[in-house]
Design a protein around this motif. Structure first.
Motif, PDB file in Angstrom:
ATOM      1  N   THR A  83       0.802  11.912  12.564  1.00  0.00           N
ATOM      2  CA  THR A  83       2.104  11.492  13.095  1.00  0.00           C
ATOM      3  C   THR A  83       2.882  13.158  13.353  1.00  0.00           C
TER       4      THR A  83
ATOM      5  N   ILE B 157     -10.679  11.953   3.339  1.00  0.00           N
ATOM      6  CA  ILE B 157     -10.513  10.565   3.880  1.00  0.00           C
ATOM      7  C   ILE B 157      -8.989  10.215   4.764  1.00  0.00           C
ATOM      8  N   LEU B 158      -9.258   9.880   5.637  1.00  0.00           N
ATOM      9  CA  LEU B 158      -7.967   9.785   6.660  1.00  0.00           C
ATOM     10  C   LEU B 158      -7.666   8.245   6.932  1.00  0.00           C
TER      11      LEU B 158
ATOM     12  N   GLY C  79      -3.797   6.708   8.334  1.00  0.00           N
ATOM     13  CA  GLY C  79      -2.972   6.531   9.499  1.00  0.00           C
ATOM     14  C   GLY C  79      -2.319   7.922   9.937  1.00  0.00           C
ATOM     15  N   GLY C  80      -2.817   8.987   9.031  1.00  0.00           N
ATOM     16  CA  GLY C  80      -2.283  10.183   9.491  1.00  0.00           C
ATOM     17  C   GLY C  80      -0.965  10.610   8.986  1.00  0.00           C
TER      18      GLY C  80
ATOM     19  N   ASN D  86       1.170  10.984   6.351  1.00  0.00           N
ATOM     20  CA  ASN D  86       1.616  11.656   5.236  1.00  0.00           C
ATOM     21  C   ASN D  86       0.799  13.122   5.284  1.00  0.00           C
TER      22      ASN D  86
ATOM     23  N   ALA E  56      -8.529  -1.536   3.662  1.00  0.00           N
ATOM     24  CA  ALA E  56      -7.503  -0.438   3.262  1.00  0.00           C
ATOM     25  C   ALA E  56      -7.027   0.289   4.823  1.00  0.00           C
TER      26      ALA E  56
ATOM     27  N   SER F  49       2.176   4.018  11.819  1.00  0.00           N
ATOM     28  CA  SER F  49       1.015   4.466  11.464  1.00  0.00           C
ATOM     29  C   SER F  49       0.310   4.268   9.994  1.00  0.00           C
TER      30      SER F  49
ATOM     31  N   THR G 148      -1.338   3.239   6.550  1.00  0.00           N
ATOM     32  CA  THR G 148      -2.352   2.093   6.182  1.00  0.00           C
ATOM     33  C   THR G 148      -1.911   1.802   4.685  1.00  0.00           C
TER      34      THR G 148
ATOM     35  N   ALA H  57       3.313   4.576  -1.830  1.00  0.00           N
ATOM     36  CA  ALA H  57       4.457   4.451  -0.999  1.00  0.00           C
ATOM     37  C   ALA H  57       5.461   3.732  -1.418  1.00  0.00           C
TER      38      ALA H  57
ATOM     39  N   ALA I 123      10.047   2.538  -0.816  1.00  0.00           N
ATOM     40  CA  ALA I 123      11.462   2.706  -0.213  1.00  0.00           C
ATOM     41  C   ALA I 123      12.228   1.884  -0.720  1.00  0.00           C
TER      42      ALA I 123
ATOM     43  N   SER J 178       7.154  13.761  12.726  1.00  0.00           N
ATOM     44  CA  SER J 178       7.137  14.411  11.131  1.00  0.00           C
ATOM     45  C   SER J 178       6.210  13.464  10.660  1.00  0.00           C
TER      46      SER J 178
ATOM     47  N   GLU K  98       5.036  16.158  -1.186  1.00  0.00           N
ATOM     48  CA  GLU K  98       4.744  15.051  -1.159  1.00  0.00           C
ATOM     49  C   GLU K  98       3.646  14.934   0.119  1.00  0.00           C
TER      50      GLU K  98
HETATM   51  C1  LIG Z   1       8.770   8.343  10.099  1.00  0.00           C
HETATM   52  C2  LIG Z   1       8.026   8.256   8.804  1.00  0.00           C
HETATM   53  C3  LIG Z   1       8.687   7.449   7.493  1.00  0.00           C
HETATM   54  C4  LIG Z   1       8.058   7.293   6.314  1.00  0.00           C
HETATM   55  N1  LIG Z   1       8.690   6.536   5.602  1.00  0.00           N
HETATM   56  C5  LIG Z   1       8.112   6.402   4.152  1.00  0.00           C
HETATM   57  C6  LIG Z   1       8.825   5.685   3.205  1.00  0.00           C
HETATM   58  O1  LIG Z   1       9.639   4.987   3.446  1.00  0.00           O
HETATM   59  N2  LIG Z   1       7.928   5.713   2.171  1.00  0.00           N
HETATM   60  C7  LIG Z   1       6.924   6.142   1.708  1.00  0.00           C
HETATM   61  O2  LIG Z   1       6.262   6.172   0.759  1.00  0.00           O
HETATM   62  N3  LIG Z   1       6.309   7.038   2.643  1.00  0.00           N
HETATM   63  C8  LIG Z   1       6.873   7.141   3.808  1.00  0.00           C
HETATM   64  N4  LIG Z   1       6.120   7.834   4.819  1.00  0.00           N
HETATM   65  C9  LIG Z   1       5.017   8.781   4.430  1.00  0.00           C
HETATM   66  C10 LIG Z   1       3.616   7.961   4.796  1.00  0.00           C
HETATM   67  O3  LIG Z   1       3.624   7.085   5.802  1.00  0.00           O
HETATM   68  C11 LIG Z   1       3.136   7.233   3.749  1.00  0.00           C
HETATM   69  O4  LIG Z   1       2.947   8.009   2.527  1.00  0.00           O
HETATM   70  C12 LIG Z   1       1.904   6.401   4.015  1.00  0.00           C
HETATM   71  O5  LIG Z   1       1.565   5.644   2.772  1.00  0.00           O
HETATM   72  C13 LIG Z   1       0.497   7.322   4.374  1.00  0.00           C
HETATM   73  O6  LIG Z   1      -0.389   6.274   4.609  1.00  0.00           O
HETATM   74  P1  LIG Z   1      -1.468   6.910   5.730  1.00  0.00           P
HETATM   75  O7  LIG Z   1      -2.450   5.749   5.880  1.00  0.00           O
HETATM   76  O8  LIG Z   1      -0.870   7.356   6.868  1.00  0.00           O
HETATM   77  O9  LIG Z   1      -1.946   8.151   4.938  1.00  0.00           O
HETATM   78  P2  LIG Z   1      -2.724   9.402   5.603  1.00  0.00           P
HETATM   79  O10 LIG Z   1      -1.524  10.302   5.826  1.00  0.00           O
HETATM   80  O11 LIG Z   1      -3.711   9.372   6.337  1.00  0.00           O
HETATM   81  O12 LIG Z   1      -3.127  10.125   4.198  1.00  0.00           O
HETATM   82  C14 LIG Z   1      -2.262  10.276   3.029  1.00  0.00           C
HETATM   83  C15 LIG Z   1      -3.235  10.626   1.743  1.00  0.00           C
HETATM   84  O13 LIG Z   1      -3.852   9.276   1.480  1.00  0.00           O
HETATM   85  C16 LIG Z   1      -5.555   9.368   1.414  1.00  0.00           C
HETATM   86  N5  LIG Z   1      -5.916   8.205   1.808  1.00  0.00           N
HETATM   87  C17 LIG Z   1      -5.564   7.481   3.048  1.00  0.00           C
HETATM   88  N6  LIG Z   1      -6.441   6.312   3.099  1.00  0.00           N
HETATM   89  C18 LIG Z   1      -7.191   6.444   2.192  1.00  0.00           C
HETATM   90  C19 LIG Z   1      -7.998   5.347   1.467  1.00  0.00           C
HETATM   91  N7  LIG Z   1      -8.483   4.539   2.061  1.00  0.00           N
HETATM   92  N8  LIG Z   1      -8.828   5.575   0.248  1.00  0.00           N
HETATM   93  C20 LIG Z   1      -8.355   6.866  -0.398  1.00  0.00           C
HETATM   94  N9  LIG Z   1      -7.257   7.804   0.151  1.00  0.00           N
HETATM   95  C21 LIG Z   1      -6.843   7.488   1.216  1.00  0.00           C
HETATM   96  C22 LIG Z   1      -5.622  10.625   2.268  1.00  0.00           C
HETATM   97  O14 LIG Z   1      -7.099  11.308   2.003  1.00  0.00           O
HETATM   98  C23 LIG Z   1      -4.443  11.526   2.131  1.00  0.00           C
HETATM   99  O15 LIG Z   1      -4.490  12.258   0.863  1.00  0.00           O
HETATM  100  C24 LIG Z   1       6.775   8.005   6.150  1.00  0.00           C
HETATM  101  C25 LIG Z   1       6.353   8.840   7.159  1.00  0.00           C
HETATM  102  C26 LIG Z   1       6.911   8.804   8.293  1.00  0.00           C
HETATM  103  C27 LIG Z   1       5.931   9.630   9.608  1.00  0.00           C
END
Ligand SMILES: Cc1cc2nc3c(=O)[nH]c(=O)nc-3n(C[C@H](O)[C@H](O)[C@H](O)COP(=O)(O)OP(=O)(O)OC[C@H]3O[C@@H](n4cnc5c(N)ncnc54)[C@H](O)[C@@H]3O)c2cc1C
Length: 320
Positions: free
Chosen positions: A23, A58-59, A61-62, A64, A96, A123, A125, A134, A136, A219, A314
């Motif tokens: 993101t 491991i990715l 939705g990218g 964080n 997942a 994005s 997951t 996660a 909020a 962001s 974070e």
């Molecule tokens: C605009 C915006 C608002 C947000 N608001 C919040 C909020 O309100 N609350 C909050 O907590 N977060 C928030 N976030 C942060 C983020 O979206 C969360 O932390 C989200 O849960 C990350 O999920 P992801 O799939 O994108 O993980 P990724 O960013 O792809 O990965 C994050 C970490 O998780 C690990 N991971 C991902 N999938 C797996 C899997 N299947 N198995 C093992 N490890 C895995 C990755 O290796 C990495 O270390 C926000 C982000 C944005 C951009």
């Protein structure tokens, strides 16, 4: 030699730019990149990495992540296992890689409540949300988790964790602490509620985010975990009376601390600490990972100097 490696694992791509998968829209190339759409593909990719001694990332939705401008010198596996199924007793089985927002709306349609708060996280997951615990508006993903199924990155052994075994704490879990497991799927337990009410609640959370968060620029959401800290320094308590309230709660918003250091709006290159919400660091367009990292270091340094608090980043840093 190179060609031989890729022939053994169809679907693996070389040199995929990770900026297209975060993101932040930042990140150099992954040496190897693979999308796992089901458990079998995930296991094959992990076996392939193990055999070739490739480091694995491991990715989800990218959303964080801050990926280095140099990228990642190993195999990035994007978990896109996104099947889901409503079960008896208000349980939902979910892969997942399922998007939080999509799942929240699907649950709303089914008259199930518990994920409304997560609908506005772009994005993200289920796997990423469980990994980073996660949360909020005082609601946490762990509130709905019943069990999580994983595969061990090294031994490839499948293991189930009941909620208690996930060791959820503030923005943390056993999966984040150990970095040993890939989350394959989870079972969530939700509550019955009228679809209209669930959708109304989703809209309220979305409106709150629209008003309070800087959504115009890329962001990764909150940069730092809100510190669980208490300020005892009397001068600071007089200067910033809000701290008295935060002391009672035992948690201080990182954005408050950063803003009080006078850093809101600070720019390095095309990266900026948001003026609207100082815990967000923005990519104004074409920012480099090194610019974001410099702002992260600056915020940490200034908050430590002024408040004597060590802030935990974070956002996960990859490839640095
Ligand atoms: C605009 C915006 C608002 C947000 N608001 C919040 C909020 O309100 N609350 C909050 O907590 N977060 C928030 N976030 C942060 C983020 O979206 C969360 O932390 C989200 O849960 C990350 O999920 P992801 O799939 O994108 O993980 P990724 O960013 O792809 O990965 C994050 C970490 O998780 C690990 N991971 C991902 N999938 C797996 C899997 N299947 N198995 C093992 N490890 C895995 C990755 O290796 C990495 O270390 C926000 C982000 C944005 C951009």
């Amino acid at each position: 030699m190179k060609e031989d490696i890729l022939k053994k694992m169809p679907g693996v791509q070389r040199g995929v730019l990770l900026e297209d998968y975060t993101t932040y829209k930042i990140g150099g190339p992954a040496k190897y990149f693979f999308v796992a759409k089901n458990k079998k593909e995930l296991i094959s990719a992990l076996e392939f990495a193990k055999k070739n001694k490739f480091p694995v990332f491991i990715l989800g939705g990218g959303s964080n992540l801050l990926v280095s401008d140099k990228g990642f010198k190993g195999l990035v596996i994007q978990v896109r296992i996104s099947n889901f199924e409503f079960q008896v007793s208000k349980n939902v089985f979910v892969g997942a890689g399922m998007g939080l927002t999509k799942l929240a709306y699907a649950c709303a349609e089914k008259g199930l409540s518990g994920l409304e708060w997560a609908a506005g996280i772009p994005s993200a997951t289920i796997g990423g949300a469980i990994y980073g615990h996660a949360q909020a508006f005082g609601i946490k993903i762990s509130d709905t988790i019943k069990e999580v199924t994983t595969i061990n990155l090294k031994t490839l052994e499948i293991k189930k964790f009941l909620r208690k075994q996930c060791q959820f704490s503030l923005k943390n879990s056993i999966f984040k602490k150990t970095k040993k497991f890939v989350i394959i799927s989870a079972v969530l337990k939700l509550k019955e509620k009228n679809t209209k009410e669930v959708k109304k609640s989703i809209k309220e959370f979305l409106d709150y985010r629209k008003n309070g968060h800087p959504m115009k620029f890329s962001s990764a959401g909150s940069t730092f975990v809100n510190p669980e800290a208490k300020i005892k320094n009397k001068k600071l308590l007089i200067k910033f009376p809000e701290l008295v309230v935060y002391n009672k709660k035992g948690i201080i918003p990182a954005g408050f601390l950063i803003a009080k250091c006078g850093l809101a709006g600070r720019k390095i290159g095309s990266a900026q600490i948001s003026e609207k919400h100082a815990n967000f660091i923005l990519n104004l367009g074409g920012a480099k990972a090194k610019d974001i990292l410099a702002l992260i270091k600056l915020a940490k340094k200034e908050v430590k100097k002024k408040f004597n608090i060590n802030m935990e980043t974070e956002v996960q840093l990859i490839g640095f």
